[in-house]
Enzyme design. Sequence first.
Site, short mmCIF file in Angstrom:
data_model
loop_
_atom_site.label_atom_id
_atom_site.label_comp_id
_atom_site.label_asym_id
_atom_site.label_seq_id
_atom_site.Cartn_x
_atom_site.Cartn_y
_atom_site.Cartn_z
N ASP A 151 28.02 77.98 47.11
CA ASP A 151 29.09 78.73 47.75
C ASP A 151 30.21 78.97 46.73
O ASP A 151 30.79 78.02 46.18
CB ASP A 151 29.63 77.94 48.95
CG ASP A 151 30.74 78.68 49.67
OD1 ASP A 151 30.46 79.75 50.23
OD2 ASP A 151 31.89 78.20 49.65
N ASP A 158 29.68 79.90 57.16
CA ASP A 158 29.70 81.26 56.62
C ASP A 158 29.03 82.24 57.58
O ASP A 158 29.54 83.34 57.84
CB ASP A 158 28.97 81.31 55.27
CG ASP A 158 29.78 80.66 54.15
OD1 ASP A 158 30.92 80.25 54.42
OD2 ASP A 158 29.27 80.56 53.03
N THR A 164 32.11 85.35 48.96
CA THR A 164 33.05 84.76 48.01
C THR A 164 32.54 84.88 46.57
O THR A 164 33.33 85.06 45.64
CB THR A 164 33.29 83.28 48.34
OG1 THR A 164 32.02 82.61 48.43
CG2 THR A 164 34.00 83.14 49.67
N THR A 165 31.23 84.77 46.39
CA THR A 165 30.67 84.95 45.05
C THR A 165 30.69 86.42 44.65
O THR A 165 31.05 86.77 43.52
CB THR A 165 29.23 84.41 45.00
OG1 THR A 165 29.21 83.04 45.42
CG2 THR A 165 28.64 84.51 43.61
#
Length: 525
Positions: A62, A388, A95-96
């Site tokens: 994550d 998520d 997020t990545t």
Amino acid sequence: MATQIFNENATQERAENARLSNIIGAIAVGDLVKSTLGPKGMDKILQSSTARGDDGLVVTNDGATILKMIPLDNAAAKVLVNISKVQDDEVGDGTTSVCVLAAEILRQAEQLLDQRIHPQTIIDGFRLATGKAREALENAAVSHKDDEAQWREDLLSIARTTLSSKVLAADKHKFAEVCVDAVLRLKGSTNLDRIQIIKKAGGKVSDSYLSDGFILNKKIGVNQPRLIKGAKILVANTPMDTDKVKVFGAKIKVSDTAQLAELERAEREKMRAKVQKIAALGINVFVNRQLIYNWPEQLFADAGIMAIEHADFDGVERLALVTGGEIASSFDNPELIALGGCDSVEEIIIGEDRMVKFNGAAAGQACTIVLRGGTNQMLDEAERSIHDAIAVLSQTIAEPRIVYGGGCSEMLMSKAVDEAAKLVPGKKSIAMEAFARALRQMPTILADNAGLDSADLVARLRAAHYDGKSTSGLDLFNGDVIDVTGKVTESFKLKRQVLLSASEAAEMILRVDDIIRCAPRQRRG
């Protein structure tokens, strides 16, 4: 002679050096997390230098978790960490992607700076490109909310896509059903507090399940009923131990044991009166944030009231929310106390632990996802994966439009930006073409992480889009370009947020032409 205006030991980087320092720092962060991107991404082990044992060990892919836990000194790198946190708070996933896209945009900007193109010209081109990319994304977005069956299938596909890059990928079909069922119970709300996640080590990940009702990870008191039907619940935060003399330094002196016994008797009678006030509210379940000592516990048992002690603060907050009650601390004004309710309260066993389950809570949206797994690290990562997925699903229900993944959306936006760049005069068009190349890097990284020939796959994907096949994307499991309709689905809000956050972060970093670092504080003595 240069005039010294800063304190001694303060440092300053200017112009090209400052820009280069920022860009290199941001690219380094993007390179750090880009190997975790996509369904074939790898995990990172983060080990603390201070905590011992399992407490200092995290295994995750994550992006937000990785960037949050690593110490960074570069200012631009911290900007990327911040946009990753915002992405996590706003949508829950991507997020990545947002860090990697921002880094790729800056990588292209570095090449433009080498060509002596002014940063403000690059920024203007990037702004035009962002507008065209957003317009293309909005035109490609579709919504099936009016078709209930198709809408559920879209949500399941989004959940599977989200979970494909997580530790739960092997059981993504099962967990997609779990997440969609949990989110649909919220009936359009984005308040995820009604979905409780319980982690219990033991068994295997596929033993996890969705439980209808709210589960509290606590035990019922001694000699008290194990099942209550038609529960009237009081959630409290009140001392249920021996009352203390709350005056600092106060002492009570007694001349014989009879006086001591009288004091103890008075304390017991005071506690009995408190329990009677609670029982007079007509409740049959009492949940307290603080400890309940043996004497009041016995009084509750005699009154046929189920008492649960030492419920954590998060637990009592959630319980009050889902049962429709309020947390009480005093009982002198019964008319001001709001009781909660549910169909039944019972003791259940998960693994080897006893817990309390509240069935049919007043807020019917309440449910609990019980996660099982072999290690604490596996459970922690599974919890992050589930969080998520349900966050993205709840945002998708609020904004029902969807787009297609597997590099489809990025290639679509890249094509729109490339075509718009042909009509823009001057050097801005060069910046727009660079932005399009940065977008095409996303499917390239996905293919690289899967061990595939990225140059061949991305070239075929680009050719498919220019041939009018606007729903073409990458099948990373078979190494092919396919129509991803109904196979790889993503939230429109997620993709839009990734695009806007990444371009804004890149713009902010490009604007900087001076870095001033204060002198470190001197220790005295």
